[in-house]
Scaffold this active site. Structure first.
Site, PDB file in Angstrom:
ATOM      1  N   LYS A 205       0.857  -1.187   0.000  1.00 63.44           N
ATOM      2  CA  LYS A 205       0.000   0.000   0.000  1.00 63.44           C
ATOM      3  C   LYS A 205       0.890   1.233   0.000  1.00 63.44           C
ATOM      4  CE  LYS A 205      -3.584   2.412   2.547  1.00 63.44           C
ATOM      5  NZ  LYS A 205      -4.660   2.300   3.537  1.00 63.44           N
ATOM      6  N   LYS A 259      -2.243  -1.514  -3.828  1.00 60.04           N
ATOM      7  CA  LYS A 259      -3.083  -0.309  -3.805  1.00 60.04           C
ATOM      8  C   LYS A 259      -2.216   0.929  -3.879  1.00 60.04           C
ATOM      9  CE  LYS A 259      -6.087   2.030  -0.615  1.00 60.04           C
ATOM     10  NZ  LYS A 259      -6.245   2.248   0.766  1.00 60.04           N
TER      11      LYS A 259
END
Ligand code: PBG
Length: 336
Positions: A205, A259
């Site tokens: 992330k 992400k």
């Protein structure tokens, strides 16, 4: 493909790549990737207050009150979307520096989980383990003297995860990027008897500018002190993502996530090729906002960019995609 392989297959004029593109049916036969409803997870914003509030920076997306949630999920269930992800906008008065509301078994998330499970027992529910909706500074962890405390945060994330599992959450998704949280959450879930609750780790992330509209949607942006660069990854790094994924898998992650999505498809491909594990990608709020803003201007064709952007995730190796476009994509797939 290496150059000698291309040569071995021949060349123009005996080879004409366009032949396989002549008819729609040929194109269907040779298609390498396909988007299915089974690939979709729909992120849904919820709020305490009744009714629905549009998220300004995400045209077509609303925060749903308890009186609206169940009806709003009906189409997703009818279309057989496998799972939703719940994201809460909580009353600012409930936000504290330690984010204690996150572990309240009667908080907005836990109430919503119970309501959704009662209405739709076969719909999978994903919930974040992170403090940002509950923390008065908008951070994913506990902030003290300008620092995010790793181990103290993990402790509260474990309690948050168990509370959500107890309410009926199927998949805990640690999105906080603390070191060691996956293993600790696994142990906490197992200790509480939730061996079957899965962990979808936000493993790679990034500290991305593409989360802006999401932070507006959950009401964490106004308070956010500084940025998240001391825990989320530097967008410059790719090999580091593989270390993050390896660690989360070793700690017991069942699925891993990359992400944001579209600007990070190289990472999706690398993770899938390296580990071959269930690899999910999150087409985040800023990606949605970009596409929809251009659509609103008449600069992009909505139906085509929705499907093309999601197909790109499949081509990169993603097994599933979290996307705010899940409902419209599923409807389009069903319509053929
Ligand atoms: C919170 C969280 C974020 C997103 C999902 N979980 C934002 C952040 O890390 O600041 C972003 C999703 C999106 O932008 O759609 N940890």
């Amino acid at each position: 493909m290496a150059q000698h392989e291309t040569e071995a297959l021949g060349a123009y004029p005996s080879v004409r790549m366009r032949r396989n593109r002549v008819d729609a049916w040929t194109r269907r036969l040779v298609a390498e990737n396909r988007l299915s409803v089974d690939d979709l997870i729909w992120p849904v914003f919820i709020q305490d207050a009744k009714g629905a509030v549009p998220v300004e920076s995400m045209p077509g997306v609303e925060r749903l009150g308890p009186d609206r949630l169940i009806d709003a999920l009906g189409p997703a269930v009818d279309l057989k979307i496998p799972a939703i992800a719940l994201f809460p906008f909580i009353d600012p008065a409930l936000k504290t520096p330690d984010g204690a509301e996150a572990v309240n078994p009667d908080n907005l998330v836990c109430q919503a989980i119970r309501a959704v499970k009662a209405a739709y027992p076969d719909l999978g529910i994903v919930c974040d383990a992170a403090l940002d909706p509950f923390n008065s500074q908008g951070h994913d962890g506990i902030l003290r003297d300008g620092k995010i405390l790793n181990d103290e945060t993990i402790e509260i994330l474990c309690r948050q995860s168990v509370a959500q599992a107890q309410a009926g959450c199927d998949i805990i998704a640690p999105s906080d990027m603390m070191d060691g949280r996956v293993g600790a959450i696994r142990a906490a879930l197992d200790g509480a008897g939730y061996q079957d609750v899965r962990i979808l780790s936000y493993a790679a992330k990034y500290a991305s500018a593409f989360y802006g509209p999401f932070r507006e949607a959950i009401g964490s942006s106004a308070a956010l002190a500084g940025d998240k660069k001391t825990y989320q990854m530097d967008p410059a790094n790719a090999r580091e993502a593989l270390r993050e994924v390896a660690l989360d898998l070793a700690e017991g992650a069942d699925m891993v996530m990359v992400k944001p999505g579209m600007p990070y498809l190289d990472i999706v491909r690398a993770v899938k090729d390296t580990f071959g594990v269930p690899t999910f990608a999150y087409q985040v709020s800023g990606e949605y906002a970009m596409l929809k803003a251009a659509v609103a201007q008449g600069w992009l064709d909505n139906d085509r960019v929705v499907m093309e952007s999601l197909l790109a995730f499949k081509r990169a190796g993603a097994d599933a995609i979290l996307t705010y476009m899940a409902l419209e994509a599923a409807a389009r797939i069903k319509a053929g």
